[in-house]
Design a protein around this motif. Structure first.
Motif, PDB file in Angstrom:
ATOM      1  N   SER A   1       0.830  -1.208   0.000  1.00 52.27           N
ATOM      2  CA  SER A   1       0.000   0.000   0.000  1.00 52.27           C
ATOM      3  C   SER A   1       0.868   1.263   0.000  1.00 52.27           C
ATOM      4  N   THR A   2       1.916   1.267   0.808  1.00 47.35           N
ATOM      5  CA  THR A   2       2.832   2.410   0.851  1.00 47.35           C
ATOM      6  C   THR A   2       3.524   2.603  -0.494  1.00 47.35           C
ATOM      7  N   LYS A   3       4.020   1.519  -1.058  1.00 47.86           N
ATOM      8  CA  LYS A   3       4.723   1.612  -2.342  1.00 47.86           C
ATOM      9  C   LYS A   3       3.780   2.063  -3.452  1.00 47.86           C
ATOM     10  N   MET A   4       2.547   1.597  -3.439  1.00 47.04           N
ATOM     11  CA  MET A   4       1.584   2.029  -4.462  1.00 47.04           C
ATOM     12  C   MET A   4       1.246   3.506  -4.305  1.00 47.04           C
ATOM     13  N   ARG A   5       1.215   3.995  -3.072  1.00 53.31           N
ATOM     14  CA  ARG A   5       0.965   5.425  -2.849  1.00 53.31           C
ATOM     15  C   ARG A   5       2.106   6.250  -3.457  1.00 53.31           C
ATOM     16  N   TYR A   6       3.350   5.795  -3.288  1.00 56.25           N
ATOM     17  CA  TYR A   6       4.493   6.486  -3.896  1.00 56.25           C
ATOM     18  C   TYR A   6       4.372   6.497  -5.421  1.00 56.25           C
ATOM     19  N   VAL A   7       4.030   5.357  -5.996  1.00 60.38           N
ATOM     20  CA  VAL A   7       3.894   5.263  -7.459  1.00 60.38           C
ATOM     21  C   VAL A   7       2.747   6.156  -7.942  1.00 60.38           C
ATOM     22  N   ARG A   8       1.639   6.144  -7.209  1.00 59.15           N
ATOM     23  CA  ARG A   8       0.487   6.971  -7.600  1.00 59.15           C
ATOM     24  C   ARG A   8       0.882   8.442  -7.644  1.00 59.15           C
ATOM     25  N   TRP A   9       1.585   8.925  -6.604  1.00 60.13           N
ATOM     26  CA  TRP A   9       1.990  10.325  -6.578  1.00 60.13           C
ATOM     27  C   TRP A   9       3.037  10.635  -7.650  1.00 60.13           C
ATOM     28  N   ALA A  10       3.936   9.706  -7.891  1.00 58.49           N
ATOM     29  CA  ALA A  10       4.926   9.904  -8.955  1.00 58.49           C
ATOM     30  C   ALA A  10       4.224  10.007 -10.303  1.00 58.49           C
ATOM     31  N   PHE A  11       3.213   9.171 -10.507  1.00 54.39           N
ATOM     32  CA  PHE A  11       2.447   9.205 -11.755  1.00 54.39           C
ATOM     33  C   PHE A  11       1.696  10.538 -11.881  1.00 54.39           C
ATOM     34  N   ILE A  12       1.029  10.948 -10.821  1.00 58.34           N
ATOM     35  CA  ILE A  12       0.264  12.201 -10.845  1.00 58.34           C
ATOM     36  C   ILE A  12       1.195  13.395 -11.099  1.00 58.34           C
ATOM     37  N   LEU A  13       2.346  13.410 -10.439  1.00 62.78           N
ATOM     38  CA  LEU A  13       3.281  14.530 -10.594  1.00 62.78           C
ATOM     39  C   LEU A  13       4.045  14.488 -11.914  1.00 62.78           C
ATOM     40  N   SER A  14       3.911  13.398 -12.652  1.00 59.43           N
ATOM     41  CA  SER A  14       4.529  13.345 -13.977  1.00 59.43           C
ATOM     42  C   SER A  14       3.810  14.273 -14.956  1.00 59.43           C
ATOM     43  N   LEU A  15       2.530  14.530 -14.743  1.00 61.52           N
ATOM     44  CA  LEU A  15       1.801  15.434 -15.651  1.00 61.52           C
ATOM     45  C   LEU A  15       2.374  16.847 -15.606  1.00 61.52           C
ATOM     46  N   PRO A  16       2.544  17.458 -14.427  1.00 62.73           N
ATOM     47  CA  PRO A  16       3.196  18.777 -14.434  1.00 62.73           C
ATOM     48  C   PRO A  16       4.607  18.718 -15.012  1.00 62.73           C
ATOM     49  N   SER A  17       5.293  17.610 -14.785  1.00 62.17           N
ATOM     50  CA  SER A  17       6.632  17.446 -15.339  1.00 62.17           C
ATOM     51  C   SER A  17       6.594  17.506 -16.864  1.00 62.17           C
ATOM     52  N   ILE A  18       5.630  16.845 -17.457  1.00 62.17           N
ATOM     53  CA  ILE A  18       5.491  16.844 -18.922  1.00 62.17           C
ATOM     54  C   ILE A  18       5.129  18.240 -19.429  1.00 62.17           C
ATOM     55  N   ILE A  19       4.250  18.925 -18.715  1.00 60.05           N
ATOM     56  CA  ILE A  19       3.844  20.278 -19.121  1.00 60.05           C
ATOM     57  C   ILE A  19       5.033  21.236 -19.049  1.00 60.05           C
ATOM     58  N   LEU A  20       5.774  21.175 -17.938  1.00 59.42           N
ATOM     59  CA  LEU A  20       6.954  22.037 -17.798  1.00 59.42           C
ATOM     60  C   LEU A  20       8.018  21.685 -18.832  1.00 59.42           C
ATOM     61  N   TRP A  21       8.202  20.403 -19.088  1.00 57.48           N
ATOM     62  CA  TRP A  21       9.150  19.945 -20.109  1.00 57.48           C
ATOM     63  C   TRP A  21       8.769  20.512 -21.479  1.00 57.48           C
ATOM     64  N   ALA A  22       7.483  20.426 -21.815  1.00 64.67           N
ATOM     65  CA  ALA A  22       7.022  20.920 -23.113  1.00 64.67           C
ATOM     66  C   ALA A  22       7.265  22.426 -23.238  1.00 64.67           C
ATOM     67  N   ALA A  23       7.018  23.151 -22.155  1.00 65.45           N
ATOM     68  CA  ALA A  23       7.246  24.597 -22.186  1.00 65.45           C
ATOM     69  C   ALA A  23       8.733  24.913 -22.377  1.00 65.45           C
ATOM     70  N   LEU A  24       9.584  24.202 -21.655  1.00 67.25           N
ATOM     71  CA  LEU A  24      11.026  24.415 -21.800  1.00 67.25           C
ATOM     72  C   LEU A  24      11.513  24.016 -23.185  1.00 67.25           C
ATOM     73  N   LEU A  25      10.984  22.916 -23.703  1.00 66.57           N
ATOM     74  CA  LEU A  25      11.373  22.451 -25.031  1.00 66.57           C
ATOM     75  C   LEU A  25      10.943  23.471 -26.098  1.00 66.57           C
ATOM     76  N   ALA A  26       9.740  23.982 -25.966  1.00 66.54           N
ATOM     77  CA  ALA A  26       9.260  24.988 -26.924  1.00 66.54           C
ATOM     78  C   ALA A  26      10.110  26.260 -26.839  1.00 66.54           C
ATOM     79  N   TRP A  27      10.448  26.656 -25.637  1.00 66.93           N
ATOM     80  CA  TRP A  27      11.268  27.837 -25.464  1.00 66.93           C
ATOM     81  C   TRP A  27      12.648  27.640 -26.069  1.00 66.93           C
TER      82      TRP A  27
END
Length: 145
Positions: A115-141
């Motif tokens: 349960s603890t490990k799945m919570r870590y994976v869930r948050w890592a997955f959720i926080l990957s979306l802002p990571s992708i958005i920020l990456w796209a902005a930096l890449l475009a810039w």
């Protein structure tokens, strides 16, 4: 494990930004310091912070969570720490009720760990979306520079 694809994604994103690093660096070295440089720095710091958080959360999945206690005849670490003759003797002396309690304890321990490990994976997955958005902005810039 579900954490490996998240880590692979983050590595791929960093790799594509690294390929554009020279273009991003040219923006930072411009004179005078202006709003564009400030905004790019903010984006970069947000991206790096997010990247570190996601990588840390995903990596925590791989850290062992259940140390040997020396008292379980069911848990593999405790069994491995025993000599075979000691294990055999203890196993033969256990009542069915004690074995049942040991199994129930192991099921509970493993469930808590998973349960603890799945919570870590869930948050890592959720926080990957802002990571992708920020990456796209930096890449475009970096592409526009």
């Amino acid at each position: 494990m579900k954490a490996a694809p998240i880590l692979a994604l983050q590595i791929a994103l960093v790799g594509t930004l690294a390929a554009r690093f020279d273009k991003l660096l040219s923006i930072f070295t411009r004179e005078p310091f202006d709003l564009e440089i400030a905004m790019l720095l903010i984006l970069l710091f947000l991206y790096v912070g997010n990247l570190i958080t996601v990588a840390l959360l995903a990596s925590l999945v791989y850290i062992p969570r259940n140390p040997k206690t020396g008292r379980s005849i069911i848990y593999f670490e405790d069994i491995a720490a025993m000599r075979f003759d000691s294990f055999e003797e203890q196993a033969k002396q256990m009542s069915p009720e004690y074995i049942e309690l040991q199994l129930i304890d192991q099921i509970h321990s493993v469930s808590r760990i998973v349960s603890t490990k799945m919570r870590y994976v869930r948050w890592a997955f959720i926080l990957s979306l802002p990571s992708i958005i920020l990456w796209a902005a930096l890449l475009a810039w970096g592409s526009a520079a």
